[in-house]
Scaffold this motif. Structure first.
Motif, mmCIF file in Angstrom:
data_model
loop_
_atom_site.group_PDB
_atom_site.id
_atom_site.type_symbol
_atom_site.label_atom_id
_atom_site.label_comp_id
_atom_site.label_asym_id
_atom_site.label_seq_id
_atom_site.Cartn_x
_atom_site.Cartn_y
_atom_site.Cartn_z
ATOM 1 N N VAL A 1 38.266 41.364 28.420
ATOM 2 C CA VAL A 1 37.213 41.311 29.436
ATOM 3 C C VAL A 1 36.986 39.843 29.772
ATOM 4 C CG1 VAL A 1 34.799 41.812 29.967
ATOM 5 C CG2 VAL A 1 36.124 43.423 28.597
ATOM 6 N N LEU A 2 37.110 39.511 31.065
ATOM 7 C CA LEU A 2 36.902 38.139 31.518
ATOM 8 C C LEU A 2 35.653 38.099 32.381
ATOM 9 C CD1 LEU A 2 40.561 37.217 32.563
ATOM 10 C CD2 LEU A 2 39.483 37.014 30.319
ATOM 11 N N ARG A 3 35.062 36.905 32.466
ATOM 12 C CA ARG A 3 33.805 36.762 33.206
ATOM 13 C C ARG A 3 33.879 35.539 34.106
ATOM 14 N NH1 ARG A 3 28.677 34.342 32.286
ATOM 15 N NH2 ARG A 3 26.967 35.639 33.035
ATOM 16 N N LEU A 4 33.682 35.772 35.402
ATOM 17 C CA LEU A 4 33.550 34.668 36.350
ATOM 18 C C LEU A 4 32.067 34.345 36.470
ATOM 19 C CD1 LEU A 4 35.817 35.944 39.272
ATOM 20 C CD2 LEU A 4 36.466 34.409 37.418
ATOM 21 N N ALA A 5 31.731 33.078 36.401
ATOM 22 C CA ALA A 5 30.332 32.664 36.520
ATOM 23 C C ALA A 5 30.261 31.440 37.424
ATOM 24 C CB ALA A 5 29.755 32.356 35.144
ATOM 25 N N GLY A 6 29.065 31.075 37.801
ATOM 26 C CA GLY A 6 28.860 29.862 38.593
ATOM 27 C C GLY A 6 29.535 29.930 39.950
ATOM 28 N N ARG A 7 30.253 28.868 40.297
ATOM 29 C CA ARG A 7 30.893 28.756 41.602
ATOM 30 C C ARG A 7 31.949 29.825 41.829
ATOM 31 N NH1 ARG A 7 32.851 22.902 42.616
ATOM 32 N NH2 ARG A 7 32.945 23.674 44.741
ATOM 33 N N GLU A 8 32.686 30.173 40.768
ATOM 34 C CA GLU A 8 33.726 31.204 40.900
ATOM 35 C C GLU A 8 33.092 32.554 41.236
ATOM 36 O OE1 GLU A 8 37.013 30.866 40.926
ATOM 37 O OE2 GLU A 8 37.100 28.770 40.339
ATOM 38 N N ALA A 9 31.994 32.900 40.568
ATOM 39 C CA ALA A 9 31.306 34.164 40.845
ATOM 40 C C ALA A 9 30.724 34.158 42.256
ATOM 41 C CB ALA A 9 30.211 34.405 39.817
ATOM 42 N N VAL B 1 34.139 40.689 46.843
ATOM 43 C CA VAL B 1 34.831 41.630 45.958
ATOM 44 C C VAL B 1 33.872 42.735 45.537
ATOM 45 C CG1 VAL B 1 36.482 39.914 45.107
ATOM 46 C CG2 VAL B 1 34.381 40.340 43.835
ATOM 47 N N LYS B 2 34.417 43.896 45.340
ATOM 48 C CA LYS B 2 33.647 45.084 44.941
ATOM 49 C C LYS B 2 34.246 45.673 43.669
ATOM 50 C CE LYS B 2 31.335 45.120 48.868
ATOM 51 N NZ LYS B 2 30.323 44.163 48.934
ATOM 52 N N CYS B 3 33.501 46.527 43.011
ATOM 53 C CA CYS B 3 33.978 47.186 41.797
ATOM 54 C C CYS B 3 35.269 47.946 42.077
ATOM 55 C CB CYS B 3 32.918 48.138 41.257
ATOM 56 S SG CYS B 3 31.519 47.276 40.530
ATOM 57 N N THR B 4 36.141 47.911 41.099
ATOM 58 C CA THR B 4 37.474 48.547 41.080
ATOM 59 C C THR B 4 38.530 47.800 41.897
ATOM 60 O OG1 THR B 4 37.225 50.127 42.922
ATOM 61 C CG2 THR B 4 36.428 50.840 40.744
ATOM 62 N N GLU B 5 38.162 46.728 42.586
ATOM 63 C CA GLU B 5 39.168 45.966 43.330
ATOM 64 C C GLU B 5 40.019 45.145 42.379
ATOM 65 O OE1 GLU B 5 37.025 45.246 47.629
ATOM 66 O OE2 GLU B 5 37.554 43.524 46.411
ATOM 67 N N PRO B 6 41.295 44.965 42.687
ATOM 68 C CA PRO B 6 42.146 44.113 41.855
ATOM 69 C C PRO B 6 41.926 42.638 42.170
ATOM 70 C CG PRO B 6 43.419 45.027 43.655
ATOM 71 C CD PRO B 6 42.042 45.625 43.755
ATOM 72 N N VAL B 7 41.998 41.801 41.146
ATOM 73 C CA VAL B 7 41.963 40.345 41.292
ATOM 74 C C VAL B 7 42.938 39.750 40.286
ATOM 75 C CG1 VAL B 7 39.570 40.259 42.105
ATOM 76 C CG2 VAL B 7 40.050 39.985 39.694
ATOM 77 N N VAL B 8 43.315 38.514 40.508
ATOM 78 C CA VAL B 8 44.197 37.792 39.597
ATOM 79 C C VAL B 8 43.444 36.583 39.068
ATOM 80 C CG1 VAL B 8 46.333 36.444 39.438
ATOM 81 C CG2 VAL B 8 46.295 38.554 40.770
ATOM 82 N N VAL B 9 43.566 36.342 37.771
ATOM 83 C CA VAL B 9 42.973 35.154 37.146
ATOM 84 C C VAL B 9 44.109 34.314 36.590
ATOM 85 C CG1 VAL B 9 41.492 34.290 35.296
ATOM 86 C CG2 VAL B 9 40.809 36.317 36.590
ATOM 87 N N LEU C 1 46.190 40.137 35.553
ATOM 88 C CA LEU C 1 45.904 41.088 36.612
ATOM 89 C C LEU C 1 44.704 41.903 36.155
ATOM 90 C CD1 LEU C 1 49.552 42.231 37.330
ATOM 91 C CD2 LEU C 1 48.261 40.419 38.436
ATOM 92 N N CYS C 2 43.626 41.827 36.915
ATOM 93 C CA CYS C 2 42.348 42.409 36.488
ATOM 94 C C CYS C 2 41.795 43.359 37.537
ATOM 95 C CB CYS C 2 41.322 41.295 36.270
ATOM 96 S SG CYS C 2 41.813 40.046 35.087
ATOM 97 N N HIS D 1 38.042 43.503 33.961
ATOM 98 C CA HIS D 1 38.820 44.118 32.886
ATOM 99 C C HIS D 1 40.277 43.753 33.101
ATOM 100 C CE1 HIS D 1 35.643 47.438 32.059
ATOM 101 N NE2 HIS D 1 35.313 46.278 31.538
ATOM 102 N N VAL D 2 40.909 43.177 32.085
ATOM 103 C CA VAL D 2 42.311 42.784 32.173
ATOM 104 C C VAL D 2 43.181 44.026 32.067
ATOM 105 C CG1 VAL D 2 44.151 41.428 31.116
ATOM 106 C CG2 VAL D 2 41.820 40.517 31.174
ATOM 107 N N LYS D 3 44.043 44.220 33.054
ATOM 108 C CA LYS D 3 44.960 45.349 33.077
ATOM 109 C C LYS D 3 46.361 44.950 32.636
ATOM 110 C CE LYS D 3 41.964 48.226 34.641
ATOM 111 N NZ LYS D 3 41.460 49.274 33.779
ATOM 112 N N GLN D 4 46.736 43.692 32.900
ATOM 113 C CA GLN D 4 48.077 43.215 32.540
ATOM 114 C C GLN D 4 48.050 41.707 32.390
ATOM 115 O OE1 GLN D 4 51.026 44.599 35.325
ATOM 116 N NE2 GLN D 4 52.578 43.204 34.573
ATOM 117 N N LYS D 5 48.809 41.213 31.413
ATOM 118 C CA LYS D 5 48.941 39.760 31.192
ATOM 119 C C LYS D 5 50.399 39.377 31.420
ATOM 120 C CE LYS D 5 45.371 39.817 27.635
ATOM 121 N NZ LYS D 5 45.032 39.543 26.248
#
Length: 91
Positions: free
Chosen positions: A36-44, A53-61, A70-71, A84-88
């Motif tokens: 589980v990763l967390r974006l905060a501050g400027r990134e959030a 971004v909305k819930c269930t959308e894919p993002v890359v960190v 791949l989250c 939630h991390v789906k793939q590393k």
């Protein structure tokens, strides 16, 4: 022949409502250790208010050390975005 080329260029482009790219974010390697990763501050702020971004959308960190995560967005609020991390991958 040149007339046809001009006619094609002046046609209205077709619009697409689907997103064509997956948003990418940076987190330091120390923040990318769990599933589980967390974006905060400027990134959030950028994720929620600019990219919307909305819930269930894919993002890359990216962690800057060659890892790509791949989250899926689990929660998006003003203060933080939980992923939630789906793939590393190592790139």
């Amino acid at each position: 022949m040149p007339i046809q080329l001009i006619k094609v260029c002046l046609e209205k482009p077709k619009t697409c409502s689907a997103k064509l790219t997956v948003p990418r974010f940076y987190l330091p390697p120390a923040s990318c250790l769990g599933d589980v990763l967390r974006l905060a501050g400027r990134e959030a702020h950028h994720a929620v208010h600019v990219l919307r971004v909305k819930c269930t959308e894919p993002v890359v960190v990216l962690d800057g050390a060659g890892h790509e995560f791949l989250c899926e967005v689990a929660d998006a609020s003003r203060e933080a975005v939980t992923l939630h991390v789906k793939q590393k991958n190592f790139v």
